[in-house]
Structures are given as structure tokens and as C-alpha cells.
Design an enzyme around this catalytic site. Structure first.
Site, PDB file in Angstrom:
ATOM      1  N   ASN A   9      12.968   0.101   6.647  1.00  0.00           N
ATOM      2  CA  ASN A   9      12.245  -1.125   6.287  1.00  0.00           C
ATOM      3  C   ASN A   9      13.064  -1.930   5.270  1.00  0.00           C
ATOM      4  O   ASN A   9      13.209  -1.533   4.112  1.00  0.00           O
ATOM      5  CB  ASN A   9      10.878  -0.711   5.708  1.00  0.00           C
ATOM      6  CG  ASN A   9      10.003  -1.890   5.325  1.00  0.00           C
ATOM      7  OD1 ASN A   9      10.501  -2.939   4.934  1.00  0.00           O
ATOM      8  ND2 ASN A   9       8.702  -1.707   5.416  1.00  0.00           N
ATOM      9  N   HIS A  11      12.410  -4.739   3.820  1.00  0.00           N
ATOM     10  CA  HIS A  11      11.616  -5.259   2.679  1.00  0.00           C
ATOM     11  C   HIS A  11      11.568  -4.218   1.568  1.00  0.00           C
ATOM     12  O   HIS A  11      11.734  -4.528   0.386  1.00  0.00           O
ATOM     13  CB  HIS A  11      10.177  -5.560   3.106  1.00  0.00           C
ATOM     14  CG  HIS A  11      10.040  -6.705   4.034  1.00  0.00           C
ATOM     15  ND1 HIS A  11      10.050  -8.009   3.618  1.00  0.00           N
ATOM     16  CD2 HIS A  11       9.884  -6.736   5.370  1.00  0.00           C
ATOM     17  CE1 HIS A  11       9.911  -8.808   4.662  1.00  0.00           C
ATOM     18  NE2 HIS A  11       9.817  -8.053   5.739  1.00  0.00           N
ATOM     19  N   LYS A  12      11.320  -2.962   1.973  1.00  0.00           N
ATOM     20  CA  LYS A  12      11.268  -1.883   0.967  1.00  0.00           C
ATOM     21  C   LYS A  12      12.636  -1.725   0.302  1.00  0.00           C
ATOM     22  O   LYS A  12      12.725  -1.496  -0.900  1.00  0.00           O
ATOM     23  CB  LYS A  12      10.904  -0.552   1.634  1.00  0.00           C
ATOM     24  CG  LYS A  12       9.438  -0.395   1.981  1.00  0.00           C
ATOM     25  CD  LYS A  12       9.220   1.042   2.432  1.00  0.00           C
ATOM     26  CE  LYS A  12       7.778   1.313   2.777  1.00  0.00           C
ATOM     27  NZ  LYS A  12       7.573   2.722   3.160  1.00  0.00           N
ATOM     28  N   ASP A  68       6.343   6.842   0.596  1.00  0.00           N
ATOM     29  CA  ASP A  68       5.291   6.655   1.582  1.00  0.00           C
ATOM     30  C   ASP A  68       4.131   6.008   0.860  1.00  0.00           C
ATOM     31  O   ASP A  68       3.815   6.357  -0.281  1.00  0.00           O
ATOM     32  CB  ASP A  68       4.882   7.978   2.241  1.00  0.00           C
ATOM     33  CG  ASP A  68       4.280   7.710   3.619  1.00  0.00           C
ATOM     34  OD1 ASP A  68       4.983   7.139   4.472  1.00  0.00           O
ATOM     35  OD2 ASP A  68       3.090   8.028   3.836  1.00  0.00           O
ATOM     36  N   THR A  69       3.545   5.019   1.526  1.00  0.00           N
ATOM     37  CA  THR A  69       2.517   4.205   0.892  1.00  0.00           C
ATOM     38  C   THR A  69       1.263   4.186   1.743  1.00  0.00           C
ATOM     39  O   THR A  69       1.339   4.148   2.969  1.00  0.00           O
ATOM     40  CB  THR A  69       3.051   2.765   0.705  1.00  0.00           C
ATOM     41  OG1 THR A  69       4.183   2.816  -0.165  1.00  0.00           O
ATOM     42  CG2 THR A  69       2.005   1.842   0.104  1.00  0.00           C
ATOM     43  N   TYR A 155       0.408  -5.280   4.332  1.00  0.00           N
ATOM     44  CA  TYR A 155      -0.921  -5.780   3.966  1.00  0.00           C
ATOM     45  C   TYR A 155      -0.881  -6.773   2.798  1.00  0.00           C
ATOM     46  O   TYR A 155      -1.922  -7.139   2.261  1.00  0.00           O
ATOM     47  CB  TYR A 155      -1.823  -4.596   3.581  1.00  0.00           C
ATOM     48  CG  TYR A 155      -2.102  -3.635   4.722  1.00  0.00           C
ATOM     49  CD1 TYR A 155      -3.186  -3.835   5.583  1.00  0.00           C
ATOM     50  CD2 TYR A 155      -1.296  -2.527   4.959  1.00  0.00           C
ATOM     51  CE1 TYR A 155      -3.454  -2.956   6.635  1.00  0.00           C
ATOM     52  CE2 TYR A 155      -1.553  -1.640   6.003  1.00  0.00           C
ATOM     53  CZ  TYR A 155      -2.625  -1.861   6.826  1.00  0.00           C
ATOM     54  OH  TYR A 155      -2.889  -0.998   7.862  1.00  0.00           O
ATOM     55  N   ASP A 156       0.326  -7.191   2.383  1.00  0.00           N
ATOM     56  CA  ASP A 156       0.447  -8.038   1.188  1.00  0.00           C
ATOM     57  C   ASP A 156      -0.421  -9.295   1.235  1.00  0.00           C
ATOM     58  O   ASP A 156      -0.959  -9.713   0.210  1.00  0.00           O
ATOM     59  CB  ASP A 156       1.913  -8.461   0.968  1.00  0.00           C
ATOM     60  CG  ASP A 156       2.723  -7.393   0.246  1.00  0.00           C
ATOM     61  OD1 ASP A 156       2.128  -6.446  -0.301  1.00  0.00           O
ATOM     62  OD2 ASP A 156       3.963  -7.506   0.232  1.00  0.00           O
ATOM     63  N   HIS A 181       2.314  -0.921  -6.938  1.00  0.00           N
ATOM     64  CA  HIS A 181       2.364   0.536  -6.729  1.00  0.00           C
ATOM     65  C   HIS A 181       3.814   1.009  -6.583  1.00  0.00           C
ATOM     66  O   HIS A 181       4.240   1.945  -7.251  1.00  0.00           O
ATOM     67  CB  HIS A 181       1.570   0.848  -5.454  1.00  0.00           C
ATOM     68  CG  HIS A 181       1.858  -0.111  -4.329  1.00  0.00           C
ATOM     69  ND1 HIS A 181       1.490  -1.433  -4.387  1.00  0.00           N
ATOM     70  CD2 HIS A 181       2.557   0.019  -3.187  1.00  0.00           C
ATOM     71  CE1 HIS A 181       1.923  -2.064  -3.310  1.00  0.00           C
ATOM     72  NE2 HIS A 181       2.582  -1.201  -2.555  1.00  0.00           N
ATOM     73  N   ARG A 182       4.615   0.323  -5.709  1.00  0.00           N
ATOM     74  CA  ARG A 182       6.000   0.752  -5.489  1.00  0.00           C
ATOM     75  C   ARG A 182       6.834   0.494  -6.752  1.00  0.00           C
ATOM     76  O   ARG A 182       7.673   1.302  -7.127  1.00  0.00           O
ATOM     77  CB  ARG A 182       6.627   0.040  -4.270  1.00  0.00           C
ATOM     78  CG  ARG A 182       8.062   0.549  -3.976  1.00  0.00           C
ATOM     79  CD  ARG A 182       8.592   0.092  -2.635  1.00  0.00           C
ATOM     80  NE  ARG A 182       7.730   0.511  -1.548  1.00  0.00           N
ATOM     81  CZ  ARG A 182       6.807  -0.254  -0.993  1.00  0.00           C
ATOM     82  NH1 ARG A 182       6.657  -1.513  -1.374  1.00  0.00           N
ATOM     83  NH2 ARG A 182       6.028   0.211  -0.054  1.00  0.00           N
TER      84      ARG A 182
HETATM   85  P1  IMP Z   1       4.931   3.330   4.988  1.00  0.00           P
HETATM   86  O1  IMP Z   1       5.015   3.764   3.585  1.00  0.00           O
HETATM   87  O2  IMP Z   1       6.192   2.634   5.418  1.00  0.00           O
HETATM   88  O3  IMP Z   1       4.515   4.419   5.930  1.00  0.00           O
HETATM   89  O4  IMP Z   1       3.853   2.183   5.025  1.00  0.00           O
HETATM   90  C1  IMP Z   1       2.529   2.353   5.489  1.00  0.00           C
HETATM   91  C2  IMP Z   1       1.924   1.003   5.795  1.00  0.00           C
HETATM   92  O5  IMP Z   1       1.638   0.322   4.596  1.00  0.00           O
HETATM   93  C3  IMP Z   1       2.784   0.060   6.643  1.00  0.00           C
HETATM   94  O6  IMP Z   1       1.912  -0.631   7.506  1.00  0.00           O
HETATM   95  C4  IMP Z   1       3.386  -0.874   5.638  1.00  0.00           C
HETATM   96  O7  IMP Z   1       3.625  -2.154   6.206  1.00  0.00           O
HETATM   97  C5  IMP Z   1       2.294  -0.931   4.579  1.00  0.00           C
HETATM   98  N1  IMP Z   1       2.864  -1.107   3.252  1.00  0.00           N
HETATM   99  C6  IMP Z   1       3.718  -0.265   2.599  1.00  0.00           C
HETATM  100  N2  IMP Z   1       4.044  -0.767   1.404  1.00  0.00           N
HETATM  101  C7  IMP Z   1       3.398  -1.957   1.304  1.00  0.00           C
HETATM  102  C8  IMP Z   1       3.364  -2.961   0.294  1.00  0.00           C
HETATM  103  O8  IMP Z   1       4.002  -2.887  -0.765  1.00  0.00           O
HETATM  104  N3  IMP Z   1       2.592  -4.029   0.563  1.00  0.00           N
HETATM  105  C9  IMP Z   1       1.874  -4.175   1.705  1.00  0.00           C
HETATM  106  N4  IMP Z   1       1.881  -3.280   2.677  1.00  0.00           N
HETATM  107  C10 IMP Z   1       2.638  -2.170   2.482  1.00  0.00           C
END
Ligand code: IMP
Length: 197
Positions: A9, A11-12, A68-69, A155-156, A181-182
Site C-alpha cells: 500500500n 499510501h501507508k 495491520d489496522t 475509510y478516511d 492511530h498509525r
Molecule cells: P490493512 O491494515 O491494510 O489490512 O487495512 C485494513 C483496512 O483498513 C483497509 O480497507 C484499509 O484501506 C483501511 N485502513 C487502514 N489504515 C487506514 C487509515 O489510516 N485510514 C483509513 N482507512 C485505513
């Protein structure tokens, strides 16, 4: 210092590299020739964060981290939770995930309190010299009635952090990183790394 970030990702990657600063060079697995998916089949975000990091460590043997988020909405029993990426089905479709969440919230019993309360939770796992470390960050907020803003990802555009009057997607990258959070979890990682160097 070079660190492999177990993500595809971009963006991350940008958020992480802004927070870790210029002393840390981040490399994605695809730069090291790995084009496949990184498995994340755990039952919790803790398990997924660890699984992604362990996978990259086993493959490359380089210091690496994963995040992981989850977006957790108590009025929906904690959903989308660990299923945040595929809430609307396989395919990681952010637009469909947001639409499903907004729709599910219209079906919640109106007598419930704080129906739109939510929180983002990130678990970062680092493996350095074979030892595993974890760092966590949480941000409480509210799910907006509709999407606003063009920035960010996931979900921003429907998440309004507590103490703010706009969504993450309406903020600059720096504003989001300062409170997210991140951002919180990554600053804990940065602090730990600065003591290793
Ligand atoms: P993962 O951590 O990449 O598995 O993310 C799980 C889900 O949460 C995915 O749909 C991401 O797009 C969303 N997500 C992760 N981090 C964020 C954030 O900082 N803002 C909004 N959505 C997020």
C-alpha cells in the site's frame, strides 16, 4: 538504516516514511522482487500484523515491520474490525467498504447510544535480529453521515477524529499523521529505532 515495510500500500508507505524521517529508508517487498500477496489470514489484527512481518522476515532475513489496522464500530459489534479490508467482499474495494459501513449504520436500532462512535486501531510489528516487538496506536472518532474530502485512503473520508470537525480525508498528510492511530504506533516504532542506532 534500511527497513523492509511488509506492505503493498503506497499510501501507508508515504505515511510511514514521513513519520520515520530521512534516517530510515523504507523498502517494499516488491522492490526486492516479491510480487505476490503477503498472507493476512489471522483472526485478529495482532495476529495479522505478526504474520505479515514474520513472512517478510522469513523471506528476506532483513529488519522489517508490518502494520495491520482495523476500524471498529461498537454499535456494529466491533465490525468491520479485522475484516476492514474486505468488509464489502473480497477485492479490497475501499469505495464499496465505505458504502457498506454507511448503509449498516442506517440499520442500527435508533435506541442505541453513540451509534456512530468508532475507533481506528493499528498494531505495528517489528522484527529485528530475529526478535519481535509490537507497538499500538488508537484514535477514537465518529463515522460521518456521508463522505467528505479527497485525501487519504480507505475509510478516511468517513472518519472524523475526536476533537476535529472534518474527516481524515480533509486534512493534510501532516495533520493526519500528527494524530492518527498509525502516526501514534509509528512514532513508538521510530522512538524504539532511534535507540537501536
Ligand atoms: P490493512 O491494515 O491494510 O489490512 O487495512 C485494513 C483496512 O483498513 C483497509 O480497507 C484499509 O484501506 C483501511 N485502513 C487502514 N489504515 C487506514 C487509515 O489510516 N485510514 C483509513 N482507512 C485505513
Amino acid at each position: 538504516m534500511e527497513l523492509v515495510f511488509a506492505t503493498g500500500n503506497s499510501h501507508k508507505l508515504k505515511e510511514a516514511s514521513d513519520i520515520l524521517g530521512k534516517n530510515v529508508t523504507l523498502i517494499m517487498p516488491k522492490k526486492l522482487g516479491y510480487k505476490g500477496d503477503i498472507p493476512e489470514t489471522g483472526a485478529t489484527i495482532e495476529a495479522n500484523s505478526k504474520m505479515k512481518c514474520q513472512f517478510v522476515w522469513n523471506k528476506f532475513g532483513k529488519t522489517c515491520f508490518a502494520d495491520d489496522t482495523a476500524l471498529e464500530v461498537p454499535s456494529l459489534g466491533g465490525a468491520p474490525g479485522v475484516h476492514s479490508a474486505r468488509y464489502a467482499g473480497e477485492g479490497h474495494d475501499d469505495t464499496a467498504n465505505r458504502a457498506k459501513l454507511l448503509d449498516e449504520l442506517t440499520k442500527v436500532d435508533r435506541r442505541k447510544k453513540n451509534i456512530r462512535a468508532a475507533r481506528f486501531r493499528t498494531v505495528v510489528t517489528l522484527i529485528h535480529k530475529g526478535t519481535l516487538y509490537t507497538f499500538e496506536g488508537t484514535m477514537n472518532g465518529t463515522i460521518a453521515e456521508k463522505e467528505s474530502g479527497e485525501g487519504g485512503f480507505g475509510y478516511d473520508s468517513i472518519f472524523i477524529p475526536d476533537g476535529c470537525s472534518c474527516t481524515f480525508a480533509e486534512m493534510s498528510e501532516n495533520q493526519k499523521n500528527a494524530i492518527s492511530h498509525r502516526g501514534i504506533a509509528m512514532r513508538k516504532l521510530a522512538n524504539f529505532l532511534s535507540r537501536l542506532q
